[in-house]
Scaffold this motif. Sequence first.
Motif, short mmCIF file in Angstrom:
data_model
loop_
_atom_site.label_atom_id
_atom_site.label_comp_id
_atom_site.label_asym_id
_atom_site.label_seq_id
_atom_site.Cartn_x
_atom_site.Cartn_y
_atom_site.Cartn_z
N UNK A 22 26.04 110.56 -20.50
CA UNK A 22 26.53 109.20 -20.30
C UNK A 22 26.92 108.97 -18.84
N UNK A 23 26.74 107.75 -18.39
CA UNK A 23 27.00 107.36 -17.01
C UNK A 23 28.47 107.62 -16.64
N UNK A 24 28.67 108.38 -15.59
CA UNK A 24 30.03 108.71 -15.16
C UNK A 24 30.82 107.48 -14.75
N UNK A 28 33.61 108.67 -17.14
CA UNK A 28 34.42 109.73 -16.51
C UNK A 28 35.89 109.37 -16.47
N UNK A 29 36.21 108.17 -16.06
CA UNK A 29 37.62 107.77 -16.00
C UNK A 29 38.25 107.79 -17.39
N UNK A 38 37.76 117.08 -15.85
CA UNK A 38 36.57 116.86 -15.06
C UNK A 38 35.46 116.27 -15.89
N UNK A 39 34.46 115.74 -15.20
CA UNK A 39 33.32 115.09 -15.83
C UNK A 39 32.08 115.35 -14.98
N UNK A 40 31.05 115.90 -15.60
CA UNK A 40 29.79 116.18 -14.91
C UNK A 40 28.66 115.59 -15.73
N UNK A 66 30.98 110.46 -5.14
CA UNK A 66 30.82 109.00 -5.18
C UNK A 66 31.81 108.36 -6.14
N UNK A 67 32.10 109.02 -7.25
CA UNK A 67 33.07 108.47 -8.19
C UNK A 67 34.49 108.55 -7.62
#
Length: 124
Positions: A22-24, A28-29, A38-40, A66-67
Amino acid sequence: MDAIRKLKQAAPDMQILVVSHHDERVYAERAVRAGARGYVMKTIAAKLIGRAIQTVRDGKVWLSESLKDELVNRIADGDAVRAGDELRALSDREMSVFRLIGQGLKKGGIARTCKKFCVCGAGF
């Protein structure tokens, strides 16, 4: 997100790194707010997974550069929702419903699906 919350309730010291397709920018947030460290994204995981694991194991938060920049800019701008970021403004429950609508489910099907699979106990 519910699974992350459940894991953190059961083991508060657990360090969770989410590896997802899935798109970070959307998830991710949410994952960090739920308790992940964390999120990768799977598309870049092969290159960065080792660093991400080490960072989370050391008690730090791992997010792509970038995030991180995007989050800092949002905070500096007063956390305003920018054009194109409307999905980020949805709650986790609203996001789940939005995804089910996208899969073609109607109100009754959405209610049954949420009631059946909701691990948080909220149901619908």
